[in-house]
Design a protein around this motif. Structure first.
Motif, mmCIF file in Angstrom:
data_model
loop_
_atom_site.group_PDB
_atom_site.id
_atom_site.type_symbol
_atom_site.label_atom_id
_atom_site.label_comp_id
_atom_site.label_asym_id
_atom_site.label_seq_id
_atom_site.Cartn_x
_atom_site.Cartn_y
_atom_site.Cartn_z
ATOM 1 N N PRO A 671 0.831 -1.217 0.000
ATOM 2 C CA PRO A 671 0.000 0.000 0.000
ATOM 3 C C PRO A 671 0.862 1.262 0.000
ATOM 4 N N PHE A 672 0.381 2.256 -0.730
ATOM 5 C CA PHE A 672 1.145 3.505 -0.861
ATOM 6 C C PHE A 672 1.387 4.158 0.502
ATOM 7 N N ALA A 673 0.395 4.132 1.384
ATOM 8 C CA ALA A 673 0.546 4.755 2.705
ATOM 9 C C ALA A 673 1.674 4.104 3.488
ATOM 10 N N ARG A 674 1.806 2.770 3.377
ATOM 11 C CA ARG A 674 2.885 2.081 4.095
ATOM 12 C C ARG A 674 4.243 2.419 3.480
ATOM 13 N N VAL A 675 4.278 2.520 2.146
ATOM 14 C CA VAL A 675 5.530 2.908 1.488
ATOM 15 C C VAL A 675 5.953 4.308 1.933
ATOM 16 N N ALA A 676 4.986 5.240 1.942
ATOM 17 C CA ALA A 676 5.292 6.609 2.366
ATOM 18 C C ALA A 676 5.723 6.651 3.824
ATOM 19 N N ASP A 677 5.085 5.845 4.651
ATOM 20 C CA ASP A 677 5.430 5.800 6.063
ATOM 21 C C ASP A 677 6.860 5.295 6.247
ATOM 22 N N GLN A 678 7.193 4.244 5.535
ATOM 23 C CA GLN A 678 8.534 3.683 5.633
ATOM 24 C C GLN A 678 9.577 4.682 5.124
ATOM 25 N N ALA A 679 9.269 5.382 4.042
ATOM 26 C CA ALA A 679 10.202 6.374 3.501
ATOM 27 C C ALA A 679 10.440 7.505 4.493
ATOM 28 N N LEU A 680 9.381 7.958 5.160
ATOM 29 C CA LEU A 680 9.532 9.010 6.168
ATOM 30 C C LEU A 680 10.460 8.574 7.286
ATOM 31 N N LEU A 681 10.262 7.360 7.782
ATOM 32 C CA LEU A 681 11.073 6.883 8.901
ATOM 33 C C LEU A 681 12.529 6.694 8.487
ATOM 34 N N GLN A 682 12.761 6.225 7.276
ATOM 35 C CA GLN A 682 14.132 5.994 6.840
ATOM 36 C C GLN A 682 14.888 7.298 6.599
ATOM 37 N N THR A 683 14.200 8.341 6.172
ATOM 38 C CA THR A 683 14.864 9.625 5.893
ATOM 39 C C THR A 683 14.827 10.578 7.083
ATOM 40 N N LEU A 684 14.122 10.199 8.156
ATOM 41 C CA LEU A 684 14.009 11.100 9.302
ATOM 42 C C LEU A 684 15.364 11.423 9.935
ATOM 43 N N PRO A 685 16.300 10.474 10.095
ATOM 44 C CA PRO A 685 17.617 10.837 10.648
ATOM 45 C C PRO A 685 18.322 11.903 9.814
ATOM 46 N N ARG A 686 18.234 11.762 8.498
ATOM 47 C CA ARG A 686 18.843 12.785 7.647
ATOM 48 C C ARG A 686 18.165 14.140 7.858
ATOM 49 N N THR A 687 16.831 14.151 7.946
ATOM 50 C CA THR A 687 16.088 15.395 8.117
ATOM 51 C C THR A 687 16.481 16.089 9.410
ATOM 52 N N VAL A 688 16.568 15.330 10.498
ATOM 53 C CA VAL A 688 16.919 15.908 11.799
ATOM 54 C C VAL A 688 18.344 16.435 11.789
ATOM 55 N N ASN A 689 19.289 15.635 11.300
ATOM 56 C CA ASN A 689 20.694 16.029 11.351
ATOM 57 C C ASN A 689 20.999 17.206 10.427
ATOM 58 N N THR A 690 20.394 17.213 9.244
ATOM 59 C CA THR A 690 20.591 18.353 8.343
ATOM 60 C C THR A 690 19.976 19.624 8.928
ATOM 61 N N GLY A 691 18.770 19.499 9.486
ATOM 62 C CA GLY A 691 18.129 20.662 10.108
ATOM 63 C C GLY A 691 18.937 21.210 11.261
ATOM 64 N N MET A 692 19.531 20.323 12.064
ATOM 65 C CA MET A 692 20.368 20.774 13.180
ATOM 66 C C MET A 692 21.601 21.510 12.665
ATOM 67 N N GLY A 693 22.227 20.983 11.598
ATOM 68 C CA GLY A 693 23.408 21.645 11.048
ATOM 69 C C GLY A 693 23.106 23.041 10.549
ATOM 70 N N ALA A 694 21.983 23.188 9.823
ATOM 71 C CA ALA A 694 21.602 24.514 9.331
ATOM 72 C C ALA A 694 21.168 25.427 10.466
ATOM 73 N N ALA A 695 20.515 24.865 11.487
ATOM 74 C CA ALA A 695 20.033 25.679 12.611
ATOM 75 C C ALA A 695 21.180 26.317 13.366
ATOM 76 N N PHE A 696 22.310 25.619 13.516
ATOM 77 C CA PHE A 696 23.465 26.199 14.204
ATOM 78 C C PHE A 696 23.942 27.461 13.491
ATOM 79 N N ILE A 697 24.062 27.368 12.168
ATOM 80 C CA ILE A 697 24.529 28.521 11.401
ATOM 81 C C ILE A 697 23.546 29.680 11.509
#
Length: 748
Positions: A671-697
């Motif tokens: 199901p598309f919803a499960r695929v989207a859910d899995q994609a969100l969880l897999q990319t969440l570490p990147r989202t958090v770490n990139t946001g933290m790096g930009a937030a410092f600057i």
């Protein structure tokens, strides 16, 4: 294939070495907002169809170049902008009134024989068919005279020079040497005047500049009738002081402008503001980069330390590119350069997180093979996300002007340099490092053989974020309503760039009370002045369009407050230019959204592309609404921040959608919803770490960047938070909901 790592290393070394050479030998040109000076934008006003167009503007540029060179300004810049605009930058010039007067005057010089005094009927009748070769003009004392048509013009003048003669009583005067037949015509003109009796108005010769008599001396009694003054030279006297005489000589030597011009924009920045801005941005860059570096090293260990080294190479390459291209580094551009440091972290984070996934899933047995797979797997997301940012940078360059355009240049250079540092420099350093025996024996030190804080928590909880997508959409809709109400209730405080008018910024030695300042200006005749405090000892005054005399009166009123006020910035924009910039800003936003939609539709299917663009519109409305509620100005710098937020927001959406597309290909029946859910969880570490790096600057920029950069950093911080939210909880839930409603096929 085995030679590729060596070739990659040689290429990286060559680029870094060349960048170091350029950085040491070619200086970057600083904009006026960093080194102080005056910028004047002139618009040609052709009187005939033949004078319209780029050719007349080019001729005007050449005349202006001669005038500016005669002013003695160091490193001036003059360039045509479009078919009818000319941008003049004068570093170090702090007297915009004199600069604009000298540069913008038409300077049509003519010499006439005086026929006699003009009657009231002569002055009101205008040009007469009975006397087509006569004109009526006021002399230097205010008396009106009838003049014969011009016998000599500025084209007959060889050169002019300001002189001082204390013995003859002439004082400061201007000597004029005629060329060719001009000397003979001068002798004829003065010979005819000499035939009149002494004291007769007809014995006078009028020197007219731009339709005003600046001198009308009588021909000396020693000059014989019909013989005139020979030698091909004369003096222009008129009770000049030294500055007026030099200015007149400058205008005569520079020649007349082919077409009249009008000043439509004027900016003056004190050098102290530029010095403070550079120092503040430098501190923000140092501290923000240091915090980002510590964060990257703490999260990614050995490869994180190598990524920091690659970021240093990124900074060197970016600086060298600016210098090599001859780009002008402006204040928003400097902020964009600092911001791009944070954005450069993103590509490294994408690679490292992908390598961690490969290692954790045991698809790759060693950190080195996992890292290689990480570069290969992250390339698509890196390319897509950086191309979208380049689209925003290109729009800034082609649709904006001045400092905002400079921001687009530095942002574009920063994106390209970040791709080089991540995909080439980081890869060369990291692949060699993880292959060392010491790190092979201790794989956790590499940073690859480690789950990471965010991923570890997600593995334990495994939340199903897309189970109820409408709830996330309801939160986003509520935020939109709140932001939209701010725009409707408070309205937008459009800057001078978009409305026209004048903005003057003052620095004081004592704290300023805005209410007291506002009342004092109202008493001084400025009831519509808007006073805003931009710090304890700094404030701005914005008014409708003011001439130079009224602007001087405004400064006198502020000085009378007794707070030691010093003018550090002065901007004036004509109403026609303000309207044009306002339309340009709207066009930039519409084109930005359209360009993103076209690109995303080409790279992904329409469902994901439409969701991403809807999330972009969501981010734009919320950011504008926040500034409306806070009463912050919406100006050119805000536009730069807004378009940057568009690029950053679509970056996050692209990373998530890229993973949705990849996972959908692997499990087509899921199901598309499960695929989207899995994609969100897999990319969440990147989202958090990139946001933290930009937030410092950005936090360093907001806290340490000073009043000039605070609103810019605030807009980007708000955009960072809103963009991160929208990519996860607006774009993705919207895609899930559209998929359900349209019954779209399961492929992604």
């Amino acid at each position: 294939m085995k030679r590729f790592p060596h070739l990659r290393g040689l290429f990286a070394l060559a680029v870094v070495a060349l960048s170091l050479y350029v950085a040491l030998t070619v200086p970057v040109q600083l904009g006026l907002d960093l080194r102080g000076g005056t910028q004047i934008v002139l618009e040609t006003r052709p009187t005939t169809a033949a004078d319209a167009g780029a050719e007349a503007t080019d001729r005007t540029v050449e005349v202006l170049r001669g005038r500016i060179d005669a002013l003695g300004v160091a490193e001036p810049t003059i360039a045509r902008s479009g078919d009818d605009r000319i941008v003049v930058e004068l570093p170090g010039v702090q007297d915009p009134r004199r600069a604009a007067d000298v540069i913008g005057r038409t300077a049509r010089l003519t010499f006439h024989q005086v026929l006699g005094p003009a009657t009231a009927a002569d002055r009101t009748a205008g040009p007469s068919p009975e006397r087509p070769h006569e004109q009526v003009t006021a002399d230097e004392t205010g008396r009106f005279l009838r003049l014969r048509a011009a016998a000599l013009t500025g084209k007959d003048v060889e050169k002019a020079a300001a002189r001082f003669d204390p013995h003859s009583g002439a004082g400061w005067h201007v000597t004029v040497d005629f060329k060719g037949a001009g000397g003979q015509e001068w002798a004829r003109l003065t010979g005819e005047a000499a035939c009149r009796a002494p004291g007769d108005p007809g014995r006078r010769v009028a020197v007219v500049l731009d339709g005003r008599i600046i001198s009308s001396p009588q021909v000396d009694p020693s000059v014989g009738c019909r013989s005139g003054i020979g030698g091909g030279a004369t003096l222009i006297t008129g009770s000049f002081d030294d500055e007026e005489a030099r200015e007149l000589a400058l205008l005569i030597n520079g020649g007349a402008l082919p077409v009249p011009v009008e000043t439509v924009e004027q900016r003056t920045v004190g050098p102290t503001l530029g010095a403070r801005a550079i120092a503040a941005s430098a501190w923000a860059a140092v501290i923000g980069t240091a915090l980002t570096s510590l964060f990257i090293v703490a999260v990614y260990r050995a490869v994180g330390a190598l990524a920091v080294l690659a970021l240093a190479c990124y900074g060197l390459v970016s600086y060298a590119a600016l210098a090599a291209l001859g780009a002008t580094l402006t204040l928003p551009g400097l902020a964009g350069f600092v911001l791009a440091i944070g954005m450069a972290v993103d590509a490294n984070v994408l690679v490292f997180e992908r390598a961690r996934e490969e290692y954790a899933a045991r698809h790759r047995p060693t950190p080195r093979s996992s890292l290689t797979a990480g570069f290969r797997g992250a390339f698509s997301a890196i390319a897509d996300s950086n191309i979208t940012t380049l689209i925003a940078a290109a729009l800034l360059f082609f649709l904006a002007s001045g400092p905002v355009r400079g921001f687009g240049v530095t942002l574009g250079i920063g994106v390209l340099a970040s791709m080089f540092s991540a995909l080439v420099v980081t890869r060369v350093l990291a692949e060699r490092a993880v292959a060392r025996p010491g790190l092979r024996r201790r794989p956790r030190l590499t940073g690859i053989a480690h789950t990471g804080f965010v991923r570890a928590r997600l593995d334990r909880s495994g939340p199903h974020l897309m189970r109820h997508p409408r709830r996330w959409l309801a939160v986003s809709a509520a935020a939109l309503v709140l932001a939209g109400s701010g725009i409707a209730v408070r309205g937008l405080d459009l800057g001078v760039e978009f409305t026209g008018g004048r903005l003057v910024e003052y620095s004081t030695t004592a704290p300023v009370d805005p209410d007291r300042t506002r009342a004092a200006l109202a008493e001084a005749g400025f009831p519509r002045a808007v006073v805003q405090s931009s710090g304890d000892r700094q404030f701005t005054v914005r008014t409708p369009g003011l001439g130079e005399a009224r602007a001087a009166a405004l400064t006198d009123a502020v000085t009378g407050l007794g707070v030691g006020a010093e003018r550090i910035r002065d901007e004036a924009v004509g109403p026609s230019l303000g309207k044009e910039l306002r339309h340009g800003a709207l066009i930039a936003l519409v084109v930005a959204l359209g360009a993103q939609l076209v690109y995303l539709a080409a790279r992904f299917r329409w469902l994901l592309g439409s969701s991403a663009v809807a999330a972009l519109a969501h981010d734009v409305v919320i950011l504008v609404g926040v500034f409306a509620w806070l009463g912050k100005p919406v100006d050119g710098v805000f536009l730069a921040a807004l378009l940057t937020v568009i690029g950053y927001s679509v970056n996050d959406s692209v990373v998530v959608f890229d993973r949705i597309r990849e996972l959908g290909r692997r499990a087509r029946g899921k199901p598309f919803a499960r695929v989207a859910d899995q994609a969100l969880l897999q990319t969440l570490p990147r989202t958090v770490n990139t946001g933290m790096g930009a937030a410092f600057i950005l936090t360093a920029l907001a806290v340490l960047g000073g009043d000039t950069l605070r609103d810019f950093a605030l807009a980007l911080l708000v955009g960072l938070a809103v963009g991160t939210w929208s990519s996860m909880f607006t774009a993705t839930p919207l895609a899930v909901e559209l998929h359900r409603r349209t019954g779209t096929e399961r492929r992604t």
